[in-house]
Design an enzyme around this catalytic site. Structure first.
Site, PDB file in Angstrom:
ATOM      1  N   ASP A  60       0.865  -1.178   0.000  1.00 32.96           N
ATOM      2  CA  ASP A  60       0.000   0.000   0.000  1.00 32.96           C
ATOM      3  C   ASP A  60       0.905   1.233   0.000  1.00 32.96           C
ATOM      4  O   ASP A  60       1.512   1.565   1.017  1.00 32.96           O
ATOM      5  CB  ASP A  60      -0.889   0.031   1.250  1.00 32.96           C
ATOM      6  N   LYS A  64      -7.041   3.839  -2.590  1.00 30.87           N
ATOM      7  CA  LYS A  64      -7.342   3.736  -1.165  1.00 30.87           C
ATOM      8  C   LYS A  64      -7.497   5.128  -0.570  1.00 30.87           C
ATOM      9  O   LYS A  64      -6.816   6.063  -0.982  1.00 30.87           O
ATOM     10  CB  LYS A  64      -6.208   2.960  -0.490  1.00 30.87           C
ATOM     11  N   LYS A  94     -10.302   0.681  -1.677  1.00 35.66           N
ATOM     12  CA  LYS A  94     -10.102   0.292  -0.280  1.00 35.66           C
ATOM     13  C   LYS A  94     -10.423   1.480   0.617  1.00 35.66           C
ATOM     14  O   LYS A  94      -9.889   2.571   0.428  1.00 35.66           O
ATOM     15  CB  LYS A  94      -8.671  -0.179  -0.038  1.00 35.66           C
TER      16      LYS A  94
END
Length: 238
Positions: A95, A157, A186
Site C-alpha cells: 500500500d 485507497k 479500499k
C-alpha cells in the site's frame, strides 16, 4: 442495508498493525487476532514483515505492508527499494502513499510515474495507492483515482489514518466513480463498526483497512446469530 456474514466480511479486511509505538508483544497479539478471526490480510510496518510472515505461516492470512508511509514524500527510487525489500521479506501486497504534494500541485505525470514505478517493482503483486483524502478536495480525489488507474495499480485507497481524517462514504463513492471495473477501492481510517463496514462496502469498497477487526467481526457474528450488532472500536489511527 443488506447484511454481510462474518466470513464474507473477514475476506474484505486488512488488519492494520501500523502504530509506530507498538512493541513486539503487541504486534504478536494483533497477528494472533488476525489469525483467530481469519481476516484476508495484515498490513504491518515494513520492519515487521518477515516476523509476521513467519508467525502467520499456514493460517491463510496474507501479509501486506506500507510504502512511503505515511506522507508519500520519499523519492520514487526509495519507494521502489522499499517494495523490493518488502517482497524479499515476505509481503504479498503493498500500500503506497501517493506523492500528495505533487497531486495537489497538478503534477500528474510525476504522480503517475511514481505509481507506475512502484507497480512495476511489485512485479504483479497487489498494489494499492493511498490518496490521503483528508488533504484533498473532490477534484483532487477524482483525479488521483484516475491517475492510480493510469499508473496500473490494483486499488485506490482513501487514507493512512495518520492525517486526522479517514474514509467517508462520499469519498469512496467518488473514487469508485472515477476508476474502471479493473480497479478496486479500499476504505481505511475510521472504519470502527459493522455498520461502518457495511456502509463502505455499499459505497463501492471491496477492501477495508482497520485495526478493529475483532470488534467488527464480533458484531458480524452476533448478526449471523440473530442477536444484532452493538459495538464500536476506537480506530482513529487507521
Amino acid at each position: 442495508m443488506a447484511t454481510i456474514s462474518e466470513r464474507e466480511l473477514a475476506a474484505t479486511l486488512d488488519h492494520a498493525i501500523l502504530k509506530p509505538e507498538l512493541t513486539r508483544d503487541q504486534v504478536d497479539a494483533e497477528l494472533d487476532i488476525a489469525a483467530e478471526w481469519g481476516v484476508f490480510s495484515v498490513c504491518v510496518r515494513p520492519s515487521d514483515i518477515a516476523h509476521a510472515a513467519s508467525r502467520l505461516a499456514g493460517t491463510g492470512v496474507a501479509v501486506g505492508t506500507v510504502i512511503g508511509f505515511p506522507h508519500g514524500t520519499t523519492s520514487t527510487a526509495a519507494k521502489v527499494a522499499e517494495v523490493r525489500q518488502a517482497l524479499a521479506d515476505g509481503a504479498t501486497e503493498v500500500d503506497m502513499v501517493v506523492n500528495i504534494g505533487a497531486l495537489r500541485s497538478g503534477f500528474d505525470d510525476v504522480v503517475t510515474d511514481d505509481i507506475r514505478a512502484v507497480v512495476e517493482a511489485a512485479s504483479g503483486h497487489i498494489t494499492k495507492v493511498i490518496l490521503e483524502t483528508a488533504y484533498l478536495d473532490d477534484e483532487q480525489i477524482a483525479r488521483g483515482s484516475r491517475l492510480t488507474e493510469a499508473g496500473g495499480a490494483h486499488f485506490v485507497k482513501t487514507s493512512t489514518g495518520f492525517a486526522g481524517g479517514g474514509a467517508t462514504v462520499e469519498h469512496v463513492r467518488l473514487m469508485r466513480a472515477n476508476v474502471g471495473p479493473a480497479v478496486q477501492v479500499k476504505a481505511s481510517g475510521g472504519v470502527r463498526s459493522y455498520a461502518d463496514a457495511l456502509a463502505m462496502i455499499a459505497a463501492g469498497a471491496t477492501r477495508l483497512g482497520t485495526s478493529g477487526s475483532a470488534v467488527i467481526l464480533g458484531e458480524a457474528r452476533r448478526v449471523d446469530a440473530g442477536e444484532g450488532a452493538t459495538g464500536a472500536v476506537d480506530d482513529s489511527s487507521y
